[in-house]
Design an enzyme around this catalytic site. Structure first.
Site, mmCIF file in Angstrom:
data_model
loop_
_atom_site.group_PDB
_atom_site.id
_atom_site.type_symbol
_atom_site.label_atom_id
_atom_site.label_comp_id
_atom_site.label_asym_id
_atom_site.label_seq_id
_atom_site.Cartn_x
_atom_site.Cartn_y
_atom_site.Cartn_z
ATOM 1 N N ASN A 108 7.809 4.065 12.555
ATOM 2 C CA ASN A 108 6.488 3.621 12.092
ATOM 3 C C ASN A 108 6.467 2.098 12.085
ATOM 4 O OD1 ASN A 108 3.900 3.741 10.740
ATOM 5 N ND2 ASN A 108 4.960 3.228 8.825
ATOM 6 N N HIS A 110 4.725 -1.082 10.087
ATOM 7 C CA HIS A 110 4.058 -1.344 8.806
ATOM 8 C C HIS A 110 3.895 -2.860 8.642
ATOM 9 C CE1 HIS A 110 2.808 -0.656 4.703
ATOM 10 N NE2 HIS A 110 3.656 -1.601 4.306
ATOM 11 N N SER A 137 7.225 -4.724 9.873
ATOM 12 C CA SER A 137 8.496 -4.016 9.993
ATOM 13 C C SER A 137 8.307 -2.758 10.832
ATOM 14 C CB SER A 137 9.001 -3.568 8.607
ATOM 15 O OG SER A 137 9.070 -4.654 7.701
ATOM 16 N N GLU A 144 9.878 9.358 2.266
ATOM 17 C CA GLU A 144 9.300 8.365 1.361
ATOM 18 C C GLU A 144 8.351 7.451 2.140
ATOM 19 O OE1 GLU A 144 11.251 5.138 -1.692
ATOM 20 O OE2 GLU A 144 12.529 6.389 -0.445
ATOM 21 N N ASP A 146 6.676 4.639 3.936
ATOM 22 C CA ASP A 146 7.139 3.311 4.350
ATOM 23 C C ASP A 146 8.540 3.016 3.813
ATOM 24 O OD1 ASP A 146 4.631 2.926 5.585
ATOM 25 O OD2 ASP A 146 3.774 2.180 3.718
ATOM 26 N N GLN A 174 2.318 -10.421 16.739
ATOM 27 C CA GLN A 174 3.754 -10.262 16.438
ATOM 28 C C GLN A 174 4.094 -8.782 16.255
ATOM 29 O OE1 GLN A 174 5.717 -12.785 16.816
ATOM 30 N NE2 GLN A 174 3.897 -14.043 17.171
ATOM 31 N N GLU A 175 3.182 -8.040 15.630
ATOM 32 C CA GLU A 175 3.375 -6.587 15.510
ATOM 33 C C GLU A 175 3.542 -5.964 16.888
ATOM 34 O OE1 GLU A 175 0.824 -4.027 13.274
ATOM 35 O OE2 GLU A 175 0.284 -5.599 11.876
#
Ligand code: GRF
Length: 220
Positions: A108, A110, A137, A144, A146, A174-175
């Site tokens: 994922n 985030h 990240s 749980e 993230d 940047q993501e």
């Protein structure tokens, strides 16, 4: 070596677009088997269709429970032949039984420097805390929210006068680089999950990897 992947997205799909662009440029050794989500009108799904990728939208309201929805969705993901699931702006919490089945095979992205600011409104939280740095990240998904082991992070400075929108806008490119580099590293086998930790070039990492100037992942 080509890694079959499925991408789950609920909205705009700019991270999916970054993966498609990298793939089209011959830089990402993956095969897009399925793009799926919970919103039939998501631009991400339209973009996938335009690229000839199979898509699927399931409506959560037509299922009795989260678990039934997730089991149906991930039965389709498994049937697609995907070996890695990429959550790219997928806005639903996933049933713990399903995350366990995909342990080490689902990531994922985030928009925070995890473990800071899980959940929503991460830019607001970073501003409110007065952070000098913010970021994104990519992590392996656990039950749980993230909360799974962090693979890599991209960082930006918080500037005087920044707003939620300006931070989000500066972080997004940047993501995209982080997403592409992370999927690329998993596809090439340099990053994997083992015993609840992230391994990079055959060793567990002590801290999240970072993006180097060329857009590759490097030890922090
Ligand atoms: C990104 O900010 C991502 O980090 C978060 O949701 C947003 C999705 O954007 N999980 P997009 O749909 O990929 O454009």
């Amino acid at each position: 070596m080509t890694l079959p992947i499925a991408v789950l997205a609920s909205g705009r799909g700019s991270n999916l677009a970054a993966l498609l662009d990298a793939h089209a440029a011959g830089k990402l050794p993956v095969a897009f088997k399925l793009v799926a989500g919970d919103k039939a009108d998501a631009p991400a799904l339209r973009n996938a269709e335009a690229h000839g990728i199979p898509t699927l939208a399931l409506d959560p309201k037509t299922f009795a429970s989260r678990r039934e929805f997730d089991e149906a969705l991930f039965a389709n993901v498994a049937a697609s032949g995907a070996e890695l699931v990429v959550l790219a702006g997928y806005m639903r919490i996933i049933d713990a039984g399903v995350t366990a089945q995909w342990h080490g095979r689902m990531i994922n992205i985030h928009p925070s420097l995890l473990p800071k600011y899980r959940g929503l409104h991460t830019h607001r939280k970073a501003l409110k805390a007065g952070d000098a740095e913010h970021g994104a990240s990519v992590h392996f998904v656990s039950a749980e929210l993230d909360g799974g082991p962090v693979i890599a992070q991209a960082r930006i400075d918080v500037r005087k006068g920044d707003t939620e929108d300006s931070l989000a806008a500066r972080l997004l490119p940047q993501e995209h680089r982080l997403m592409v580099a992370s999927v690329d590293a998993i596809a090439r086998g340099t990053v994997r999950e083992h015993d609840g930790a992230v391994w990079f070039h055959g060793r567990p990492i002590a801290a999240p990897l970072r993006l180097d100037a060329s857009g590759s992942l490097a030890a922090a």
